[in-house]
Design a protein around this motif. Structure first.
Motif, PDB file in Angstrom:
ATOM      1  N   PHE A 149      40.053  21.101  50.979  1.00 64.61           N
ATOM      2  CA  PHE A 149      38.827  21.307  51.745  1.00 64.61           C
ATOM      3  C   PHE A 149      37.585  20.659  51.120  1.00 64.61           C
ATOM      4  O   PHE A 149      36.475  20.871  51.594  1.00 64.61           O
ATOM      5  N   GLY A 150      37.775  19.928  50.058  1.00 62.90           N
ATOM      6  CA  GLY A 150      36.664  19.190  49.491  1.00 62.90           C
ATOM      7  C   GLY A 150      35.723  19.972  48.584  1.00 62.90           C
ATOM      8  O   GLY A 150      34.695  19.456  48.162  1.00 62.90           O
ATOM      9  N   SER A 151      36.041  21.245  48.340  1.00 60.67           N
ATOM     10  CA  SER A 151      35.225  22.015  47.396  1.00 60.67           C
ATOM     11  C   SER A 151      36.096  23.063  46.733  1.00 60.67           C
ATOM     12  O   SER A 151      37.215  23.323  47.188  1.00 60.67           O
ATOM     13  N   SER A 152      35.555  23.673  45.698  1.00 59.83           N
ATOM     14  CA  SER A 152      36.276  24.771  45.062  1.00 59.83           C
ATOM     15  C   SER A 152      36.371  25.926  46.047  1.00 59.83           C
ATOM     16  O   SER A 152      35.533  26.082  46.935  1.00 59.83           O
ATOM     17  N   GLY A 153      37.396  26.739  45.905  1.00 54.72           N
ATOM     18  CA  GLY A 153      37.512  27.931  46.740  1.00 54.72           C
ATOM     19  C   GLY A 153      36.886  29.135  46.077  1.00 54.72           C
ATOM     20  O   GLY A 153      36.968  30.251  46.587  1.00 54.72           O
ATOM     21  N   CYS A 154      36.237  28.916  44.929  1.00 58.89           N
ATOM     22  CA  CYS A 154      35.629  30.019  44.184  1.00 58.89           C
ATOM     23  C   CYS A 154      34.119  29.856  44.194  1.00 58.89           C
ATOM     24  O   CYS A 154      33.597  28.778  43.974  1.00 58.89           O
ATOM     25  N   VAL A 155      33.414  30.980  44.442  1.00 56.80           N
ATOM     26  CA  VAL A 155      31.961  30.937  44.481  1.00 56.80           C
ATOM     27  C   VAL A 155      31.348  31.718  43.325  1.00 56.80           C
ATOM     28  O   VAL A 155      30.129  31.866  43.248  1.00 56.80           O
ATOM     29  N   GLY A 156      32.196  32.233  42.452  1.00 59.69           N
ATOM     30  CA  GLY A 156      31.686  32.908  41.270  1.00 59.69           C
ATOM     31  C   GLY A 156      31.087  34.277  41.514  1.00 59.69           C
ATOM     32  O   GLY A 156      30.223  34.735  40.765  1.00 59.69           O
ATOM     33  N   CYS A 157      31.547  34.981  42.558  1.00 61.86           N
ATOM     34  CA  CYS A 157      30.971  36.297  42.864  1.00 61.86           C
ATOM     35  C   CYS A 157      31.479  37.378  41.931  1.00 61.86           C
ATOM     36  O   CYS A 157      30.885  38.454  41.841  1.00 61.86           O
ATOM     37  N   GLY A 158      32.622  37.115  41.268  1.00 56.94           N
ATOM     38  CA  GLY A 158      33.139  38.042  40.273  1.00 56.94           C
ATOM     39  C   GLY A 158      33.911  39.232  40.826  1.00 56.94           C
ATOM     40  O   GLY A 158      34.380  40.080  40.058  1.00 56.94           O
ATOM     41  N   ARG A 159      34.072  39.313  42.149  1.00 56.46           N
ATOM     42  CA  ARG A 159      34.753  40.483  42.718  1.00 56.46           C
ATOM     43  C   ARG A 159      36.187  40.620  42.193  1.00 56.46           C
ATOM     44  O   ARG A 159      36.658  41.721  41.925  1.00 56.46           O
ATOM     45  N   CYS A 160      36.885  39.472  42.048  1.00 54.32           N
ATOM     46  CA  CYS A 160      38.295  39.558  41.623  1.00 54.32           C
ATOM     47  C   CYS A 160      38.404  40.136  40.217  1.00 54.32           C
ATOM     48  O   CYS A 160      39.425  40.722  39.858  1.00 54.32           O
ATOM     49  N   ILE A 161      37.344  39.970  39.423  1.00 59.57           N
ATOM     50  CA  ILE A 161      37.366  40.506  38.056  1.00 59.57           C
ATOM     51  C   ILE A 161      37.065  42.009  38.095  1.00 59.57           C
ATOM     52  O   ILE A 161      37.761  42.823  37.505  1.00 59.57           O
ATOM     53  N   THR A 162      36.002  42.352  38.826  1.00 60.61           N
ATOM     54  CA  THR A 162      35.579  43.747  38.906  1.00 60.61           C
ATOM     55  C   THR A 162      36.661  44.635  39.527  1.00 60.61           C
ATOM     56  O   THR A 162      36.921  45.734  39.051  1.00 60.61           O
ATOM     57  N   TRP A 163      37.295  44.132  40.578  1.00 62.71           N
ATOM     58  CA  TRP A 163      38.207  44.989  41.337  1.00 62.71           C
ATOM     59  C   TRP A 163      39.665  44.859  40.923  1.00 62.71           C
ATOM     60  O   TRP A 163      40.543  45.449  41.531  1.00 62.71           O
ATOM     61  N   CYS A 164      39.915  44.077  39.873  1.00 66.74           N
ATOM     62  CA  CYS A 164      41.276  44.008  39.333  1.00 66.74           C
ATOM     63  C   CYS A 164      41.539  45.284  38.548  1.00 66.74           C
ATOM     64  O   CYS A 164      40.789  45.601  37.622  1.00 66.74           O
ATOM     65  N   PRO A 165      42.566  46.026  38.890  1.00 66.75           N
ATOM     66  CA  PRO A 165      42.799  47.303  38.189  1.00 66.75           C
ATOM     67  C   PRO A 165      43.101  47.118  36.707  1.00 66.75           C
ATOM     68  O   PRO A 165      42.955  48.058  35.924  1.00 66.75           O
ATOM     69  N   VAL A 166      43.542  45.928  36.314  1.00 64.75           N
ATOM     70  CA  VAL A 166      43.816  45.714  34.895  1.00 64.75           C
ATOM     71  C   VAL A 166      42.869  44.662  34.300  1.00 64.75           C
ATOM     72  O   VAL A 166      43.135  44.108  33.240  1.00 64.75           O
ATOM     73  N   ALA A 167      41.760  44.435  35.003  1.00 61.38           N
ATOM     74  CA  ALA A 167      40.674  43.592  34.477  1.00 61.38           C
ATOM     75  C   ALA A 167      41.081  42.170  34.113  1.00 61.38           C
ATOM     76  O   ALA A 167      40.582  41.603  33.146  1.00 61.38           O
ATOM     77  N   ILE A 168      42.004  41.597  34.884  1.00 62.17           N
ATOM     78  CA  ILE A 168      42.295  40.179  34.657  1.00 62.17           C
ATOM     79  C   ILE A 168      41.058  39.384  35.083  1.00 62.17           C
ATOM     80  O   ILE A 168      40.444  39.661  36.108  1.00 62.17           O
ATOM     81  N   ASP A 169      40.704  38.418  34.257  1.00 65.23           N
ATOM     82  CA  ASP A 169      39.443  37.712  34.425  1.00 65.23           C
ATOM     83  C   ASP A 169      39.752  36.215  34.525  1.00 65.23           C
ATOM     84  O   ASP A 169      40.146  35.594  33.551  1.00 65.23           O
ATOM     85  N   LEU A 170      39.590  35.662  35.706  1.00 66.72           N
ATOM     86  CA  LEU A 170      39.990  34.256  35.856  1.00 66.72           C
ATOM     87  C   LEU A 170      39.156  33.331  34.988  1.00 66.72           C
ATOM     88  O   LEU A 170      39.642  32.282  34.582  1.00 66.72           O
ATOM     89  N   THR A 171      37.923  33.728  34.679  1.00 69.55           N
ATOM     90  CA  THR A 171      37.111  32.854  33.812  1.00 69.55           C
ATOM     91  C   THR A 171      37.745  32.778  32.426  1.00 69.55           C
ATOM     92  O   THR A 171      37.756  31.734  31.787  1.00 69.55           O
ATOM     93  N   GLU A 172      38.314  33.915  32.010  1.00 70.18           N
ATOM     94  CA  GLU A 172      38.977  33.951  30.708  1.00 70.18           C
ATOM     95  C   GLU A 172      40.283  33.147  30.756  1.00 70.18           C
ATOM     96  O   GLU A 172      40.624  32.425  29.817  1.00 70.18           O
ATOM     97  N   GLU A 173      41.001  33.267  31.862  1.00 67.69           N
ATOM     98  CA  GLU A 173      42.263  32.528  31.998  1.00 67.69           C
ATOM     99  C   GLU A 173      42.000  31.024  31.941  1.00 67.69           C
ATOM    100  O   GLU A 173      42.725  30.276  31.296  1.00 67.69           O
ATOM    101  N   VAL A 174      40.942  30.591  32.625  1.00 69.87           N
ATOM    102  CA  VAL A 174      40.598  29.168  32.590  1.00 69.87           C
ATOM    103  C   VAL A 174      40.241  28.759  31.163  1.00 69.87           C
ATOM    104  O   VAL A 174      40.664  27.717  30.667  1.00 69.87           O
ATOM    105  N   ARG A 175      39.473  29.617  30.500  1.00 65.98           N
ATOM    106  CA  ARG A 175      39.033  29.288  29.147  1.00 65.98           C
ATOM    107  C   ARG A 175      40.228  29.116  28.205  1.00 65.98           C
ATOM    108  O   ARG A 175      40.306  28.158  27.447  1.00 65.98           O
TER     109      ARG A 175
END
Lengths: 287, 389, 153
Positions: free
Chosen positions: B337-363
């Motif tokens: 689609f020509g852009s990232s599918g992530c907008v950095g809202c952080g919901r996936c981090i906050t609402w993950c029951p085990v706090a998986i953090d995609l920013t950390e995974e990328v890092r």
């Protein structure tokens, strides 16, 4: 009774998820578990034109919807033909349809086989099992315009002789001098007088010029992988090999996300792909 | 430079009134079940007045603010896709009479909806879903009708949450496009007002109906410094340099096994994500078998059924499903689609029951990139004697 | 009429053999012909030769009790049939039957075995060719076992 509030409007275009009515003309049993279905438009609109390799979504009332490759002749203007194996719940319902029953149909969708590109070249069509169904329209086109192509070869493998699709038609094709048809099976009773061995073993044996060949391959992924490898070993360029991919499809129009393979949506970027473009993805497990 | 106006807090109710007068259903943030969710608003009183949210990996808490801010929070579990791309939509109904089937497309409601309090990241998310449903060779007419009927009132974030990283994704914190009206909430002592900017003629028209005055330069600067402060507050960051190639090259990285050992495949991240668009269809019939319906429902790439083809699921392991989700979001989306599918809202981090953090995974993947690792190994084997440090 | 020399020089198996080896092979070769239904060899028989198929189809079969003959593979023009002559106890493990009129070159394995022992260069050359063939046939058999026409993903 009007439950609609005043400010509601009808969408302008029909929803791409809404099927059109088609009537079953004939159901023919091909093998133990495969059936061929002939459909005609039930609203007088005629059938949509399609290209060899495209597929439709077929809806059976009360059962659901499945993708089915179109296996008829693109030149036949009124009939839509599908061949399906009775495996899932919907396919089983499809196989139980009777002439006169109505189904819903959406399509055609997806990319076509490169029949145009193959003009002036040798054409090697390799099918495995029910993979012959989406390739049959290619064969129709090649034979209809036979002089446009170099050597034309069909290599077809199935599990047993009883699993061979379109047997009468194959016999007819085989009798042509300008069309080489090679069939092989994995297992055969003593009465079988043809070839036994996996489909890849035929590739080195049939005559075609790999330097000027376009190959179209359809079957389960593992079969296509090995066939493509064998074609490459024979000297066919990766960018002249085409394969047709299968993934879960719910919408066929790129909305549902189910059929993704890496960056590709199988429903709209495929199902037919040029091998050199899809090969890197085939190597990644569970992609 | 766009014209800015000042809208006093005391007159804020007029905005809701103007929208309702024009026939809009006004939807915005409200406190329910211990979270700030999006729902119908009757009046300004329904807004989360004086509330804020505290977010961390796997944690979300509402807290009282020291002031009476209307938009003094970040984002909650809902996003606007709930209204533009609802969780369940009936697509058509069919009736069977004898051998005939009559298919009737749903006479779809396209109510005029006004979204109040759209964050910059959410504007980006909406434009991303626009590309999915409107930008290809097929158009979803239901989405189109809802989208075209929507009036967007953006409210710039006055603070960033601990799981926010919109600045890294170039998706905020200031709304820069795609709104009819954009507001910045300013509270200073007894002063409480909004700096307003119209993004469309309709937005301008509605603004004109409200009691307002032209903004002073100093007020525009104040709003600017709020935006800057928010950008500095981001709780998370992602280095997006070459992220597509990074993830494509690391499909076999051992880190995916590590995530898989934590991930519950619960699909929360996909439900709260404002861009995740995947759906399934359900064909249902009544007991008599004469009436059938097709429903489109949100689906998640974390379920086993998602990739099922005859014979089994293509993605049978949790590892492959998490990898699919994250590489789709951050990498293959760019090809599609020509852009990232992530907008950095952080919901996936906050609402993950085990706090998986995609920013950390990328890092982690970046730090242990298979490509550099194999290069390092070659150097070791080659005995060139260079010290990487 | 084609000479044995010429036939061997054209068969994919022996196409590019060095001249002395090719001549040696000619010395061990004989033209053979099998009618449809005729056995080339049967399970348990002494394996003293192998066949370079020139024309026709040969099926390699196993007799599997009540279900009768099961064909494992078929072979045709340009292929090589039989390697049991290379390894003790030098007995055929399967049946080989001509499905249709088949012409082949039979090579005396017993004679070649002795020559390979005496000349390891020749032995290496022949074993390389047989090893490649065995590898290809093993690969094909593995795929055959897999049932590639129905498996997924």
């Amino acid at each position: 009774m009007n439950l609609m509030p005043e400010n509601e409007v009808m969408p302008a275009a029909p929803h791409p998820m809404a099927p059109l009515p088609f009537r079953v003309q004939r159901v023919r049993r091909e093998t133990r578990d495969t059936f061929t279905l002939e459909l005609q438009s039930a609203n007088g609109a005629g059938r949509p034109s399609f290209l060899a390799g495209q597929f439709n979504m077929v809806y059976v009332f009360g059962a659901g919807e499945v993708p089915m490759s179109i296996t008829g002749d693109p030149a036949d203007q009124d009939t839509i033909i599908h061949t399906t194996r009775s495996v899932g719940m919907v396919s089983q319902a499809i196989c139980k349809l009777k002439s006169g029953d109505m189904v819903g149909l959406r399509g055609p969708f997806g990319t076509p086989w490169p029949v145009e590109e193959a003009a002036g070249k040798d054409v090697v069509v390799v099918a495995g099992g029910i993979g012959l169904a989406p390739l049959r329209p290619v064969v129709y086109q090649l034979l209809a315009d036979r002089a446009k192509f170099g050597k034309v070869v069909l290599i077809y493998g199935t599990r047993t002789p009883a699993d061979i699709l379109y047997q009468k038609e194959l016999a007819k094709w085989r009798s042509r001098l300008d069309f080489r048809v090679a069939v092989t099976v994995d297992r055969a009773p003593a009465a079988w007088r043809g070839s036994v061995g996996v489909v890849t073993t035929l590739i080195p044996k049939v005559s075609f010029d790999p330097q000027r060949t376009v190959a179209m391959v359809c079957g389960p992924e593992v079969m296509m992988r090995f066939v493509a490898r064998e074609l490459e070993a024979r000297g066919v360029e990766k960018n002249r090999i085409y394969i047709s991919m299968e993934r879960n499809m719910k919408c066929a129009v790129g909305f549902c996300g189910h059929c993704q393979l890496g960056p590709q949506f199988i429903c709209k970027d495929g199902a037919v792909f040029r091998y050199d473009r899809i090969r890197p993805l085939l190597g990644i497990r569970e992609l | 430079m766009p014209e800015h106006s000042i809208l006093q807090r005391a007159h804020f109710e007029q905005l809701l009134g103007a929208l309702k007068t024009r026939g809009y259903r006004v939807i915005g943030p409200t406190v329910r079940d211990g979270a700030i969710v999006y729902d119908d608003l009757n009046s300004t009183d329904d807004l989360p007045v004086g509330w804020t949210d505290e977010q961390e990996g796997g944690t979300y808490r509402l807290k009282r603010r020291g002031d009476a801010a209307l938009f003094g929070y970040v984002v909650g579990p809902h996003s606007w896709k709930r209204f533009l791309h609802p969780p369940a939509v009936r697509l058509w109904q069919a009736n069977r009479t004898g051998k005939n089937i009559q298919i009737e497309e749903e006479k779809h409601a396209a109510p005029k909806m006004a979204f109040l309090g759209v964050r910059a990241c959410e504007l980006h998310a909406i434009s991303i879903q626009d590309k999915v449903f409107l930008g290809g060779s097929f158009v979803d007419p239901l989405y189109k009708a809802r989208r075209e009927g929507a009036f967007l009132v953006a409210v710039n974030c006055g603070q960033a949450g601990n799981t926010c990283f919109c600045a890294s994704m170039n998706a905020g914190p200031k709304a820069d496009f795609g709104f009819d009206l954009a507001l910045t909430e300013i509270i200073e002592g007894s002063e409480h007002y909004f700096l307003a900017e119209a993004g469309t003629p309709l937005g301008e028209e509605i603004l004109q109906e409200l009691e307002h005055r032209p903004a002073e330069n100093i007020e525009v600067e104040k709003a600017g410094s709020i935006h800057e402060k928010t950008a500095q507050q981001m709780g998370r960051t992602v280095d997006t340099t070459g992220i597509k190639d990074l993830l494509y090259a690391n499909m076999e990285h051992p880190r995916w096994d590590d995530v898989a050992s934590r991930c519950l495949a619960c699909s929360n991240c996909t439900m709260v994500c404002p861009t995740c668009f995947c759906t399934t269809v359900e064909d249902v019939t009544d007991l008599k078998g004469d009436h059938a319906e097709r429903w489109q429902k949100w689906d998640s790439c974390f379920t086993a059924d998602f990739s099922y083809i005859h014979g089994g699921s293509v993605r049978s392991s949790t590892k492959s499903r998490y990898r699919q989700w994250m590489t789709h979001k951050l990498a293959s989306w760019i090809d599609q689609f020509g852009s990232s599918g992530c907008v950095g809202c952080g919901r996936c981090i906050t609402w993950c029951p085990v706090a998986i953090d995609l920013t950390e995974e990328v890092r982690v993947i970046r730090a242990t990139d298979i490509r550099t690792k194999s290069m390092a190994k070659e150097t070791d084997d080659g005995n060139t004697g260079t010290n990487p440090r | 009429m084609e000479t044995l020399e010429r036939i061997l020089a054209e068969h994919p198996f022996s196409r590019d053999l060095q001249k002395p080896y090719a001549e040696l092979l000619v010395g061990c070769a004989a033209n053979v012909r099998f009618e449809a239904g005729e056995f080339l060899f049967r399970e348990g028989d002494e394996a003293n030769q192998f066949y370079l198929i020139r024309q026709g189809i040969v099926s390699v079969e196993i007799f599997a009790g009540p279900s009768g003959q099961t064909t494992i593979t078929t072979m045709g023009e340009g292929e090589v049939l039989g390697w049991s002559w290379l390894f003790p106890p030098y007995r055929w493990k399967f049946d080989a039957r001509a499905v249709e009129l088949t012409r082949a070159i039979a090579l005396d394995g017993k004679c070649l075995r002795a020559k390979c022992e005496a000349d390891h260069d020749l032995g290496y050359e022949l074993l390389k060719r047989f090893a490649l063939m065995v590898e290809q046939r093993l690969d094909a058999t593995r795929l055959q076992l897999l049932n590639v026409y129905e498996s997924h993903a």
